[in-house]
Enzyme design. Structure first.
Site, PDB file in Angstrom:
ATOM      1  N   LYS A 130       1.680   3.566   5.369  1.00 42.97           N
ATOM      2  CA  LYS A 130       0.689   2.828   4.566  1.00 42.97           C
ATOM      3  C   LYS A 130      -0.688   3.377   4.903  1.00 42.97           C
ATOM      4  O   LYS A 130      -0.915   3.834   6.023  1.00 42.97           O
ATOM      5  CB  LYS A 130       0.727   1.335   4.915  1.00 42.97           C
ATOM      6  CG  LYS A 130       0.141   0.437   3.845  1.00 42.97           C
ATOM      7  CD  LYS A 130       1.181   0.092   2.813  1.00 42.97           C
ATOM      8  CE  LYS A 130       0.628  -0.710   1.675  1.00 42.97           C
ATOM      9  NZ  LYS A 130       1.711  -1.240   0.826  1.00 42.97           N
ATOM     10  N   ASP A 170      -1.771   0.177  -4.108  1.00 42.70           N
ATOM     11  CA  ASP A 170      -1.622  -1.147  -3.509  1.00 42.70           C
ATOM     12  C   ASP A 170      -2.880  -1.907  -3.957  1.00 42.70           C
ATOM     13  O   ASP A 170      -3.510  -1.531  -4.955  1.00 42.70           O
ATOM     14  CB  ASP A 170      -1.499  -1.056  -1.977  1.00 42.70           C
ATOM     15  CG  ASP A 170      -1.024  -2.361  -1.335  1.00 42.70           C
ATOM     16  OD1 ASP A 170       0.173  -2.663  -1.395  1.00 42.70           O
ATOM     17  OD2 ASP A 170      -1.861  -3.111  -0.784  1.00 42.70           O
TER      18      ASP A 170
HETATM   19  P1  NDP Z   1      -4.156  -5.701  -7.233  1.00 42.51           P
HETATM   20  O1  NDP Z   1      -5.357  -5.074  -6.629  1.00 42.51           O
HETATM   21  O2  NDP Z   1      -3.715  -5.268  -8.578  1.00 42.51           O
HETATM   22  O3  NDP Z   1      -4.350  -7.277  -7.300  1.00 42.51           O
HETATM   23  C1  NDP Z   1      -4.573  -8.029  -6.155  1.00 42.51           C
HETATM   24  C2  NDP Z   1      -4.708  -9.473  -6.523  1.00 42.51           C
HETATM   25  O4  NDP Z   1      -4.697 -10.260  -5.345  1.00 42.51           O
HETATM   26  C3  NDP Z   1      -6.020  -9.779  -7.225  1.00 42.51           C
HETATM   27  O5  NDP Z   1      -5.826 -10.852  -8.080  1.00 42.51           O
HETATM   28  C4  NDP Z   1      -6.914 -10.150  -6.059  1.00 42.51           C
HETATM   29  O6  NDP Z   1      -8.016 -10.965  -6.392  1.00 42.51           O
HETATM   30  C5  NDP Z   1      -5.958 -10.905  -5.181  1.00 42.51           C
HETATM   31  N1  NDP Z   1      -6.398 -10.795  -3.781  1.00 42.51           N
HETATM   32  C6  NDP Z   1      -6.535  -9.654  -3.065  1.00 42.51           C
HETATM   33  N2  NDP Z   1      -6.991  -9.926  -1.835  1.00 42.51           N
HETATM   34  C7  NDP Z   1      -7.148 -11.261  -1.793  1.00 42.51           C
HETATM   35  C8  NDP Z   1      -7.584 -12.143  -0.796  1.00 42.51           C
HETATM   36  N3  NDP Z   1      -7.966 -11.705   0.411  1.00 42.51           N
HETATM   37  N4  NDP Z   1      -7.605 -13.465  -1.086  1.00 42.51           N
HETATM   38  C9  NDP Z   1      -7.216 -13.918  -2.315  1.00 42.51           C
HETATM   39  N5  NDP Z   1      -6.803 -13.111  -3.312  1.00 42.51           N
HETATM   40  C10 NDP Z   1      -6.759 -11.813  -3.046  1.00 42.51           C
HETATM   41  O7  NDP Z   1      -2.988  -5.518  -6.163  1.00 42.51           O
HETATM   42  P2  NDP Z   1      -1.420  -5.619  -6.369  1.00 42.51           P
HETATM   43  O8  NDP Z   1      -1.087  -6.597  -7.432  1.00 42.51           O
HETATM   44  O9  NDP Z   1      -0.892  -4.239  -6.472  1.00 42.51           O
HETATM   45  O10 NDP Z   1      -0.961  -6.170  -4.932  1.00 42.51           O
HETATM   46  C11 NDP Z   1      -0.771  -7.550  -4.663  1.00 42.51           C
HETATM   47  C12 NDP Z   1       0.172  -7.718  -3.488  1.00 42.51           C
HETATM   48  O11 NDP Z   1       1.426  -7.097  -3.787  1.00 42.51           O
HETATM   49  C13 NDP Z   1      -0.289  -7.070  -2.171  1.00 42.51           C
HETATM   50  O12 NDP Z   1       0.192  -7.849  -1.085  1.00 42.51           O
HETATM   51  C14 NDP Z   1       0.452  -5.727  -2.166  1.00 42.51           C
HETATM   52  O13 NDP Z   1       0.600  -5.214  -0.861  1.00 42.51           O
HETATM   53  C15 NDP Z   1       1.776  -6.161  -2.757  1.00 42.51           C
HETATM   54  N6  NDP Z   1       2.592  -5.112  -3.338  1.00 42.51           N
HETATM   55  C16 NDP Z   1       2.125  -4.293  -4.320  1.00 42.51           C
HETATM   56  C17 NDP Z   1       2.943  -3.333  -4.864  1.00 42.51           C
HETATM   57  C18 NDP Z   1       2.519  -2.479  -6.007  1.00 42.51           C
HETATM   58  O14 NDP Z   1       3.362  -1.735  -6.516  1.00 42.51           O
HETATM   59  N7  NDP Z   1       1.291  -2.536  -6.478  1.00 42.51           N
HETATM   60  C19 NDP Z   1       4.309  -3.116  -4.362  1.00 42.51           C
HETATM   61  C20 NDP Z   1       4.735  -4.091  -3.391  1.00 42.51           C
HETATM   62  C21 NDP Z   1       3.886  -5.024  -2.894  1.00 42.51           C
HETATM   63  P3  NDP Z   1      -9.495 -10.348  -6.480  1.00 42.51           P
HETATM   64  O15 NDP Z   1      -9.526  -9.611  -7.780  1.00 42.51           O
HETATM   65  O16 NDP Z   1     -10.403 -11.517  -6.430  1.00 42.51           O
HETATM   66  O17 NDP Z   1      -9.644  -9.450  -5.292  1.00 42.51           O
HETATM   67  O1  2IT Z   2       3.867  -2.403  -0.729  1.00 37.51           O
HETATM   68  C1  2IT Z   2       4.425  -1.566  -1.463  1.00 37.51           C
HETATM   69  O2  2IT Z   2       5.653  -1.431  -1.476  1.00 37.51           O
HETATM   70  C2  2IT Z   2       3.577  -0.753  -2.346  1.00 37.51           C
HETATM   71  N1  2IT Z   2       2.376  -0.954  -2.385  1.00 37.51           N
HETATM   72  C3  2IT Z   2       4.193   0.341  -3.179  1.00 37.51           C
HETATM   73  C4  2IT Z   2       4.418   1.567  -2.350  1.00 37.51           C
HETATM   74  C5  2IT Z   2       4.870   2.778  -3.100  1.00 37.51           C
HETATM   75  O3  2IT Z   2       4.964   3.820  -2.444  1.00 37.51           O
HETATM   76  O4  2IT Z   2       5.111   2.725  -4.307  1.00 37.51           O
END
Ligand code: NDP
Ligand code: 2IT
Length: 453
Positions: A130, A170
């Site tokens: 990561k 992420d």
């Molecule tokens: P995005 O940046 O697209 O969206 C993040 C969302 O979470 C936004 O709505 C943001 O709000 C909110 N957020 C972020 N930090 C905080 C915080 N400290 N407190 C409250 N709200 C918060 O990210 P993703 O949707 O890609 O990721 C969301 C989660 O999913 C993370 O935990 C990530 O690690 C996990 N994840 C993502 C994957 C992917 O493929 N993208 C794969 C697997 C897991 P704001 O706009 O106000 O910051």
């Molecule tokens: O937390 C996760 O699994 C991700 N942000 C996606 C990682 C990836 O390599 O697609």
């Protein structure tokens, strides 16, 4: 054979705390896994004597570097970038990059540790890593984000590669950022390789990668409900976040006949009792991604909704809960509220959104509870399929990829069932235990084969 002098669980956790001072998120992630692994390896001497868990909980390496860039006003700005390469026993390091002001070494170490188990669960050959930086993309112009991404990759390029370490998106890193980073990698190395996933379709990206995490989390939820002869249709879901994972999870719930009533961001949550339809989800996607707006603005657009500033949505009565924002966003108290309100199932789209107390509340209540490392693995799984397509220099059809995602999520669910049963408790699966043990076993057995390295 000599009996090895191995430590018990409390001593192991004490050691982790001592070796990682000021890193609460990392300690939390290791503790949650160690609770199950200790039980599993109790009678398996080799895992003890070869110190497998201790070795997985010590990253292969941590790269930390300065990232300098110039903002639109000509000011020089300095951020700290990282790549944590946790474990490559079963494949190249693989995992996302996060740009958020809250990024620290502890946060990235916990994410790289979790990723190691998650990637093993997918069945694809990917190790765990990561990266990220304490850069806040909010309020920055496209050009500022571009300059930051270029500067970040100017250091990172020497540590990654299609067979070495393959980052992706992420929090704060989506298609735009991946494009800038890929462009800079290509420029520096003069190589067009699958060094990043989540790329645009024009330059080696895979169909359904953007949707895969959220859709996968709902497929996992459906698989859990099926064990109880239940379905998503007609059920009410509460979702946190409004980014990539949250909006696609919402979309799939709606497609399967469920009703989504909340979304959130770091400012608070919106509650729409009439249901967040596909049209409304499309509006959120455009507003949050393209216009970089706030979820609060939803209430100006849709009068049926109310905004709750500074709050998380867990108090809204529901059948299903999907935390899809960030770590430790659902605490013990929230878990108790969900259970008291009759919530049947929780599927974590985010990584470690539930704190340790909350995990125990869900386990004790015997509800269907899928930890992130199982439920949100669809994203990295389709990243793995993007790597395969890049190696083959081909693009697979959408129908093929949709089926593979369904199959992989079903495979992870089956692995959880295999290892998540509790002796004497017929019909209950501890998905946390199942995911931890299944993920651990694959990585551990590869490590045993390599000897002490
Ligand atoms: P995005 O940046 O697209 O969206 C993040 C969302 O979470 C936004 O709505 C943001 O709000 C909110 N957020 C972020 N930090 C905080 C915080 N400290 N407190 C409250 N709200 C918060 O990210 P993703 O949707 O890609 O990721 C969301 C989660 O999913 C993370 O935990 C990530 O690690 C996990 N994840 C993502 C994957 C992917 O493929 N993208 C794969 C697997 C897991 P704001 O706009 O106000 O910051
Ligand atoms: O937390 C996760 O699994 C991700 N942000 C996606 C990682 C990836 O390599 O697609």
């Amino acid at each position: 054979m000599a009996v090895t002098d191995h430590v018990d669980l409390p001593t192991f956790i004490e050691g982790v705390k001592k070796r990682n001072p000021g890193q609460p998120e990392f300690v939390q992630a290791v503790q949650e896994v160690a609770e199950d692994i200790y039980d599993f390896i109790e009678d398996k001497e080799q895992y003890h004597s070869e110190q497998i868990l201790r070795r997985i909980a010590e990253p292969d390496r941590i790269i930390s570097f300065r990232v300098c860039w110039e903002d639109d006003k000509g000011n020089v700005r300095v951020q700290r970038g990282y790549r944590v390469q946790n474990n490559n026993a079963i494949g190249p390091y693989k995992g996302g990059i996060r740009f958020h002001p809250s990024v620290t070494e502890s946060v990235l170490k916990f994410l790289a540790f979790e990723q190691t188990f998650k990637n093993a669960l997918t069945g694809l050959p990917m190790g765990g890593g990561k990266g990220g930086a304490n850069f806040n993309p909010k309020g920055k112009s496209d050009r500022e984000v571009m300059r930051f991404c270029q500067s970040f990759m100017t250091e990172l390029y020497r540590h990654v590669g299609a067979d070495v370490d393959v980052p992706a998106g992420d929090i704060g890193v989506g298609g735009r950022e991946i494009g800038y980073m890929f462009g800079q990698y290509k420029r520096i190395t003069n190589q067009f390789t699958g060094v990043l996933t989540g790329k645009g379709l024009e330059y080696g990206g895979s169909l359904i990668r953007p949707e895969a995490t959220g859709y996968g989390a709902v497929y996992f939820l459906r698989n859990m409900l099926k064990t109880q002869h239940e379905d998503i249709e007609g059920k009410t879901a509460v979702i946190s976040g409004s980014g990539n994972v949250a909006t696609h999870a919402a979309e799939k719930i709606v497609q399967l006949g469920g009703k989504v009533v909340t979304l959130s961001d770091s400012g608070g949550f919106i509650h729409d009792p009439e249901g967040i339809t596909q049209e409304k989800i499309d509006w959120v996607k455009a507003h949050k991604t393209r216009r970089r707006g706030r979820i609060q603005d939803y209430c100006d657009e849709y009068k049926s909704a109310t905004f709750h500033a500074g709050k998380t949505p867990w108090g809204v009565p529901c059948d299903l809960a999907l935390p899809c924002a960030t770590q430790n966003e659902l605490l013990g108290e929230d878990a108790r509220t969900l259970v008291a309100n009759g919530c049947r199932a929780v599927s974590e789209g985010a990584n470690m959104p539930t704190d340790l107390e909350g995990v125990h509340v869900f386990k004790d209540a015997r509800i269907l509870y899928a930890p992130g490392k199982a439920a949100n693995a669809g994203g990295v799984a389709v990243s793995g399929l993007e790597m395969s397509q890049n190696s083959e220099r081909r693009s697979w059809k959408e129908s093929e990829l949709q089926q593979l995602l369904l199959d992989i999520m079903e495979g992870i669910h089956s692995s959880c069932l295999t290892y998540g049963g509790i002796a004497g408790e017929k019909g209950y699966t501890d998905y946390v235990r199942g995911a931890n043990i299944a993920g651990f076993k694959k990585v551990a057995d590869a490590m045993l084969a390599y000897g002490v390295v």
